[in-house]
Design a protein around this motif. Structure first.
Motif, PDB file in Angstrom:
ATOM      1  N   ILE A 147       0.831  -1.203   0.000  1.00 22.18           N
ATOM      2  CA  ILE A 147       0.000   0.000   0.000  1.00 22.18           C
ATOM      3  C   ILE A 147       0.865   1.253   0.000  1.00 22.18           C
ATOM      4  CG2 ILE A 147      -1.707   1.322   1.320  1.00 22.18           C
ATOM      5  CD1 ILE A 147      -2.795  -1.344   2.329  1.00 22.18           C
ATOM      6  N   SER A 148       1.929   1.246   0.799  1.00 29.31           N
ATOM      7  CA  SER A 148       2.829   2.401   0.839  1.00 29.31           C
ATOM      8  C   SER A 148       3.459   2.649  -0.518  1.00 29.31           C
ATOM      9  CB  SER A 148       3.918   2.182   1.894  1.00 29.31           C
ATOM     10  OG  SER A 148       3.362   2.123   3.193  1.00 29.31           O
ATOM     11  N   ALA A 149       3.851   1.573  -1.198  1.00 28.49           N
ATOM     12  CA  ALA A 149       4.435   1.711  -2.533  1.00 28.49           C
ATOM     13  C   ALA A 149       3.417   2.282  -3.516  1.00 28.49           C
ATOM     14  CB  ALA A 149       4.947   0.369  -3.031  1.00 28.49           C
ATOM     15  N   ALA A 150       2.148   1.843  -3.397  1.00 29.55           N
ATOM     16  CA  ALA A 150       1.099   2.350  -4.285  1.00 29.55           C
ATOM     17  C   ALA A 150       0.825   3.828  -4.025  1.00 29.55           C
ATOM     18  CB  ALA A 150      -0.182   1.536  -4.095  1.00 29.55           C
ATOM     19  N   ILE A 151       0.781   4.223  -2.742  1.00 26.43           N
ATOM     20  CA  ILE A 151       0.541   5.640  -2.404  1.00 26.43           C
ATOM     21  C   ILE A 151       1.701   6.505  -2.896  1.00 26.43           C
ATOM     22  CG2 ILE A 151       0.309   7.271  -0.479  1.00 26.43           C
ATOM     23  CD1 ILE A 151      -1.181   5.114   1.054  1.00 26.43           C
ATOM     24  N   ALA A 152       2.922   5.999  -2.741  1.00 26.09           N
ATOM     25  CA  ALA A 152       4.096   6.755  -3.186  1.00 26.09           C
ATOM     26  C   ALA A 152       4.076   6.989  -4.693  1.00 26.09           C
ATOM     27  CB  ALA A 152       5.369   6.023  -2.792  1.00 26.09           C
ATOM     28  N   GLY A 153       3.353   6.144  -5.435  1.00 25.09           N
ATOM     29  CA  GLY A 153       3.290   6.280  -6.884  1.00 25.09           C
ATOM     30  C   GLY A 153       2.083   7.038  -7.386  1.00 25.09           C
ATOM     31  N   LEU A 154       1.314   7.654  -6.480  1.00 27.33           N
ATOM     32  CA  LEU A 154       0.121   8.393  -6.905  1.00 27.33           C
ATOM     33  C   LEU A 154       0.501   9.750  -7.485  1.00 27.33           C
ATOM     34  CD1 LEU A 154      -2.365   7.776  -3.933  1.00 27.33           C
ATOM     35  CD2 LEU A 154      -2.368   6.676  -6.172  1.00 27.33           C
ATOM     36  N   PRO A 155      -0.098  10.130  -8.628  1.00 30.86           N
ATOM     37  CA  PRO A 155       0.115  11.481  -9.144  1.00 30.86           C
ATOM     38  C   PRO A 155      -0.606  12.506  -8.265  1.00 30.86           C
ATOM     39  CG  PRO A 155      -1.490  10.323 -10.489  1.00 30.86           C
ATOM     40  CD  PRO A 155      -0.957   9.323  -9.509  1.00 30.86           C
TER      41      PRO A 155
ATOM     42  N   GLU B  14      -6.835  13.819  -3.750  1.00 31.22           N
ATOM     43  CA  GLU B  14      -8.147  13.193  -3.568  1.00 31.22           C
ATOM     44  C   GLU B  14      -8.110  12.173  -2.431  1.00 31.22           C
ATOM     45  OE1 GLU B  14     -12.184  12.250  -4.238  1.00 31.22           O
ATOM     46  OE2 GLU B  14     -10.923  13.968  -4.739  1.00 31.22           O
ATOM     47  N   LEU B  15      -7.018  11.408  -2.324  1.00 34.06           N
ATOM     48  CA  LEU B  15      -6.913  10.422  -1.247  1.00 34.06           C
ATOM     49  C   LEU B  15      -6.885  11.115   0.113  1.00 34.06           C
ATOM     50  CD1 LEU B  15      -6.669   7.448  -0.506  1.00 34.06           C
ATOM     51  CD2 LEU B  15      -4.184   7.655  -0.732  1.00 34.06           C
ATOM     52  N   ARG B  16      -6.133  12.219   0.215  1.00 34.29           N
ATOM     53  CA  ARG B  16      -6.121  13.003   1.452  1.00 34.29           C
ATOM     54  C   ARG B  16      -7.536  13.485   1.796  1.00 34.29           C
ATOM     55  NH1 ARG B  16      -1.869  12.469   4.849  1.00 34.29           N
ATOM     56  NH2 ARG B  16       0.073  13.395   4.105  1.00 34.29           N
ATOM     57  N   SER B  17      -8.246  13.961   0.779  1.00 36.06           N
ATOM     58  CA  SER B  17      -9.596  14.486   0.981  1.00 36.06           C
ATOM     59  C   SER B  17     -10.555  13.395   1.444  1.00 36.06           C
ATOM     60  CB  SER B  17     -10.095  15.116  -0.323  1.00 36.06           C
ATOM     61  OG  SER B  17     -11.429  15.567  -0.199  1.00 36.06           O
ATOM     62  N   LEU B  18     -10.486  12.234   0.801  1.00 32.38           N
ATOM     63  CA  LEU B  18     -11.370  11.126   1.189  1.00 32.38           C
ATOM     64  C   LEU B  18     -11.054  10.649   2.602  1.00 32.38           C
ATOM     65  CD1 LEU B  18     -11.369   9.028  -2.125  1.00 32.38           C
ATOM     66  CD2 LEU B  18     -13.228  10.449  -1.223  1.00 32.38           C
ATOM     67  N   ALA B  19      -9.769  10.623   2.959  1.00 29.80           N
ATOM     68  CA  ALA B  19      -9.381  10.211   4.310  1.00 29.80           C
ATOM     69  C   ALA B  19      -9.887  11.178   5.369  1.00 29.80           C
ATOM     70  CB  ALA B  19      -7.861  10.082   4.393  1.00 29.80           C
TER      71      ALA B  19
ATOM     72  N   ALA C 199       1.750   7.959   7.295  1.00 29.54           N
ATOM     73  CA  ALA C 199       3.217   8.002   7.326  1.00 29.54           C
ATOM     74  C   ALA C 199       3.799   8.984   6.316  1.00 29.54           C
ATOM     75  CB  ALA C 199       3.780   6.606   7.047  1.00 29.54           C
ATOM     76  N   PHE C 200       2.947   9.515   5.429  1.00 28.67           N
ATOM     77  CA  PHE C 200       3.433  10.441   4.409  1.00 28.67           C
ATOM     78  C   PHE C 200       3.269  11.882   4.870  1.00 28.67           C
ATOM     79  CE2 PHE C 200       2.752   6.572   2.111  1.00 28.67           C
ATOM     80  CZ  PHE C 200       3.745   6.562   1.131  1.00 28.67           C
ATOM     81  N   ALA C 201       4.218  12.716   4.484  1.00 28.74           N
ATOM     82  CA  ALA C 201       4.199  14.114   4.898  1.00 28.74           C
ATOM     83  C   ALA C 201       3.064  14.871   4.219  1.00 28.74           C
ATOM     84  CB  ALA C 201       5.539  14.769   4.567  1.00 28.74           C
TER      85      ALA C 201
ATOM     86  N   GLU D  27       1.644  20.114   1.114  1.00 29.51           N
ATOM     87  CA  GLU D  27       2.200  21.461   0.963  1.00 29.51           C
ATOM     88  C   GLU D  27       3.720  21.449   1.107  1.00 29.51           C
ATOM     89  OE1 GLU D  27      -1.959  21.572   2.118  1.00 29.51           O
ATOM     90  OE2 GLU D  27      -0.202  20.627   3.006  1.00 29.51           O
ATOM     91  N   ILE D  28       4.217  20.566   2.019  1.00 34.60           N
ATOM     92  CA  ILE D  28       5.664  20.499   2.255  1.00 34.60           C
ATOM     93  C   ILE D  28       6.350  19.760   1.108  1.00 34.60           C
ATOM     94  CG2 ILE D  28       7.444  19.581   3.788  1.00 34.60           C
ATOM     95  CD1 ILE D  28       5.458  19.900   6.080  1.00 34.60           C
ATOM     96  N   ILE D  29       5.730  18.664   0.657  1.00 36.40           N
ATOM     97  CA  ILE D  29       6.354  17.828  -0.373  1.00 36.40           C
ATOM     98  C   ILE D  29       6.420  18.546  -1.716  1.00 36.40           C
ATOM     99  CG2 ILE D  29       6.037  15.731  -1.729  1.00 36.40           C
ATOM    100  CD1 ILE D  29       5.055  14.379   0.702  1.00 36.40           C
ATOM    101  N   CYS D  30       5.421  19.370  -2.012  1.00 34.54           N
ATOM    102  CA  CYS D  30       5.342  19.985  -3.335  1.00 34.54           C
ATOM    103  C   CYS D  30       6.251  21.188  -3.500  1.00 34.54           C
ATOM    104  CB  CYS D  30       3.900  20.388  -3.645  1.00 34.54           C
ATOM    105  SG  CYS D  30       2.830  18.963  -3.901  1.00 34.54           S
TER     106      CYS D  30
END
Length: 583
Positions: free
Chosen positions: A49-57, A63-68, A105-107, A110-113
Motif C-alpha cells: 500500500i505504501s508503494a502504491a501511495i508513493a506512486g500516486l500522481p 483526492e486520497l487526502r480528501s477522502l481520508a 506516514a506520508f508528509a 504542501e511540504i512535499i510539493c
C-alpha cells in the motif's frame, strides 16, 4: 465485513483486463496466489500500500487526502483510486483502513510539493536525444547478449527470483559494465517477459524469440510499451499534462517530484524504479527527457520509435575475419545476420563495433542447433567478401570431424546421466578433472561415465570447463540447446498474468461447487481470522442443511460458531461440512 473480504469481493467483480492492469501497476507477483483472498492479502500489505501511495500522481494524492478526511469524493479521480484498490468502490469511495494507516506516514502535500530554487542549466535537446540514443543502443545490445548468454549457460535461481553474484559478475565483465548494470538488465529482461524462471533456473521465454526476430525499432517499442504499462493510464495522463505545458527542455526529476508528491527516493519506490528504467531504455538521459518520451506517454510507440531511430546507429552486414579466429563487425549487424552469426560465434566485446570469437565450443553449438559447416563457411565468406583465413578453415574442419565424439544421454535410477565416448583417454581426462568433482562422476563397467545430475546440468558443466559435449536422445538424435526454450513454454503458459487470473477464477468457482478439505479449512480459517459470517452447508440424515454462522474456533475436529438468527452457539463436525461460502 473485514477489509480483506471487501477487497476480495471487489476483486471478484473486476474484469480480467482490470485485474491484469491492477497486478501490473501494483507490481504484484501473482504466480503463487491460490485465490482472490491471497491477492487481496498481497494488495493490503503495508509495504504494498505504501508503494502504491508513493506512486500516486498529484490529483490522486490530493483526492486520497480528501477522502481520508471524510470529504465528498470527486468521482472521476476517486474511481482511479478504487481501480488501484486503495479505496472502496462507488458511491462512497471510502479509503480502506490499511490505506489510511499507510497514508499517515506520508508528509503533508504542501511540504512535499515545494520546489527548490536554482537549477543546473539545461543541455540542448539535440544533445539529450543523442545521449538517449546511446542508452537505447546499449540496452538493446545488453538484453540481446543476455538472451544468448542464457542459451549457452545454466543460470540458477538464487533466493527468491534472484541471480547469483558469480553470474552477475561474469555477465557484467562481459558487458564491461558495473555489477549493478548487469543486475538491472536481468530485472529489465524479466519485466519485458523475455526471461523466466522454470525448474529452478533462468530460461528464455517465447517472447525472446520475437525479440531476436525484431529490428531495433520493434525492440525499442517493446521497451517503451512495457514502461508505459507499469506507469498506468492515470499517472501517464497527469505526467503528460505536466509535460505538455512546459514547452522547454524537461527535467525528469523535477517533473516526477511535482507530479508525484508522495514519491520517495527509496530503491523500492515504484516511481524511483520507473525513473531508473526510463534512463536505462533511453526515455531520459542524466535526468532530462528525450523528445520522444511524450509520445510514449500518449501510447504513440511507432511515432516514438521513428524519432528515436534518428539517434541510433544504422546496422550493416560487413565483418572482417582474422587469422586469430576473431570476427570484427565495424558496426551493428543486421538482426538476421547477427542471429545467424551468434549461433556459432561468441562475443568478446560488444559496442558500436563488436568482436566475436570462433572456438570448438561455439562451432559445436552451431552444429547442435542444426547448422552445417558448409552453411557457416558460406556465411563467413559472404559477410567478409573474401576467402576465410586458413586457421578458421582448420577449425571448421576439425569441428566437423570431432562433432559428437562426446555424448550425454539420460540414464536410469541413480545414474540419471551417462557420458559416452569412443575415446577412453578423453573419458579418463574428464573423470580426473578436479573442476568436475562436484558432478560426482563415476566409471561404469562398460567404460561409460555416470552422474546423478540431470543431463542438462552436466552438459553446461562440461562446456564451462572447455569439453565439447552434445546431448542426444534415446534414438541418438542430437538435442538442440534451443530445446530448453521450447520445453519452458509449457511452464510459461501457466506463469503469465492471464493464466494466474484464470487460475483464481477457477479456484473461486471450485469453492462454490466442489471444494476439497484444504479449501474448506482455508475458508473456515479466513472466517475466524476476519470474524466474518459464512454460509455452511452440512450433511445430515435429513440431507443437506445450510447455516449462516460466525465461526469462533476449531477444536477436536469440531467447529464452534455463533448462529445469530437462532441466538445459539452451534458445534458442527468438520467432516460433515461440505461447503463454506464467506458472506
Amino acid at each position: 465485513m473485514s477489509e480483506l473480504l471487501k477487497v476480495a469481493s471487489a476483486l471478484r467483480r473486476m474484469s480480467d483486463e482490470s485485474l491484469a492492469n491492477l497486478i501490473t501497476e501494483r507490481m504484484v507477483n501473482s504466480s503463487g496466489l491460490v485465490d482472490f483472498f491471497d491477492l487481496a492479502e498481497a494488495l493490503t500489505k503495508p509495504t504494498s500500500i505504501s508503494a502504491a501511495i508513493a506512486g500516486l500522481p498529484l490529483s490522486q494524492a490530493i483526492e486520497l487526502r480528501s477522502l481520508a478526511a471524510g470529504n465528498k469524493p470527486n468521482n472521476k479521480v476517486a474511481a482511479e483510486l478504487a481501480r488501484q484498490m486503495l479505496v472502496s468502490g462507488e458511491p462512497e469511495y471510502k479509503p480502506f483502513e490499511s490505506t489510511v494507516e499507510a497514508l499517515a506516514a506520508f508528509a503533508k502535500l504542501e511540504i512535499i510539493c515545494a520546489v527548490a530554487d536554482g537549477k543546473d542549466p539545461a543541455p540542448a535537446q539535440e544533445q539529450i536525444d543523442r545521449d538517449c540514443g546511446i542508452e537505447i543502443f546499449e540496452s538493446l545490445q545488453a538484453i540481446t547478449e543476455l538472451i544468448f548468454d542464457l542459451e549457452h549457460r545454466f543460470v540458477r535461481e538464487v533466493g527468491k527470483k534472484n541471480v547469483g553474484l558469480p553470474d552477475i559478475k561474469r555477465f557484467a565483465t562481459h558487458l564491461r559494465k558495473p555489477n549493478d548494470y548487469a543486475k538491472q538488465i536481468y530485472e529489465l529482461a524479466h519485466l519485458l517477459n523475455l526471461i523466466m524462471l522454470a525448474n529452478g533456473r533462468w530460461q528464455l521465454s517465447s517472447k525472446s524469440q520475437d525479440w531476436l526476430a525484431w529490428n531495433q525499432s520493434e525492440r525499442f517499442m517493446h521497451l517503451a510499451r512495457t514502461w508505459r504499462e507499469i506507469l498506468g493510464d492515470g499517472s501517464a495522463r497527469e505526467l503528460q499534462s505536466a509535460l505538455d505545458n512546459s514547452g522547454e527542455v524537461i527535467s525528469l526529476e523535477e517533473k516526477l517530484s511535482s507530479t508525484y508528491p508522495f514519491a520517495d527516493g527509496s530503491v523500492s519506490s515504484k516511481i524511483t524504479k520507473l525513473a531508473s528504467i526510463a534512463g536505462l531504455i533511453g526515455l531520459a538521459a542524466n535526468g532530462w527527457m528525450s523528445s520522444w518520451a511524450i509520445k510514449v506517454l500518449k501510447c504513440d510507440y511507432q511515432g516514438a520509435s521513428k524519432l528515436a531511430a534518428g539517434s541510433l546507429p544504422q546496422p550493416q552486414d560487413k565483418i572482417i575475419c582474422q587469422a586469430d579466429l576473431t570476427l570484427i563487425a565495424p558496426g551493428p549487424l543486421q538482426t538476421e545476420v547477427e542471429i545467424m552469426l551468434r549461433r556459432f560465434a561468441d562475443t568478446e566485446q560488444i559496442g558500436m563495433a563488436s568482436t566475436y570469437r570462433l572456438s570448438a565450443l561455439s562451432i559445436s553449438h552451431g552444429l547442435e542447433t542444426g547448422l552445417t559447416i558448409a552453411e557457416i563457411r558460406e556465411l563467413l565468406q559472404r559477410l567478409s567478401g573474401n576467402a576465410i583465413p586458413q586457421p578458421i578453415e582448420y577449425l571448421l574442419n576439425e569441428g566437423e570431424l570431432r562433432f559428437g565424439r562426446l555424448k550425454i544421454i539420460g540414464g536410469e535410477s541413480n545414474e540419471r546421466t551417462l557420458l559416452q565416448s569412443s575415446d577412453p583417454v578423453l573419458l579418463a581426462e574428464i573423470l580426473n578433472d578436479s573442476k568436475l568433482k562436484p558432478f560426482a562422476l563415476s566409471q561404469l563397467e562398460d567404460g561409460q561415465l555416470a552422474s546423478r545430475f540431470e543431463p542438462e546440468v552436466l552438459y553446461f558443466g562440461l562446456r564451462e570447463v572447455g569439453f565439447v559435449a552434445i546431448r542426444v536422445d534415446e534414438s541418438g538424435k542430437v538435442i538442440s540447446p534451443l530445446s530448453a526454450t521450447r520445453q519452458a513454454l509449457a511452464t510459461e503458459k501457466t506463469n503469465s498474468i492471464a493464466a494466474d487470473i484464470l487460475r483464481l477464477r477457477e479456484q473461486d468457482a471450485k469453492l462454490g461447487d466442489a471444494p476439497d478439505d484444504d479449501d474448506l479449512q482455508r475458508q473456515i480459517q479466513l472466517a475466524i481470522k476476519n470474524k466474518a459470517r459464512a454460509k455452511f452447508t452440512v450433511t445430515s440424515s435429513n440431507g443437506e442443511i445450510e447455516f449462516l454462522l460466525e465461526p469462533i474456533g476449531i477444536a477436536n475436529g469440531r467447529l464452534r460458531a455463533k448462529d445469530r438468527k437462532a441466538d445459539i452457539e452451534r458445534t458442527l463436525p468438520i467432516t460433515s461440512i461440505i461447503r463454506v461460502v464467506l458472506d
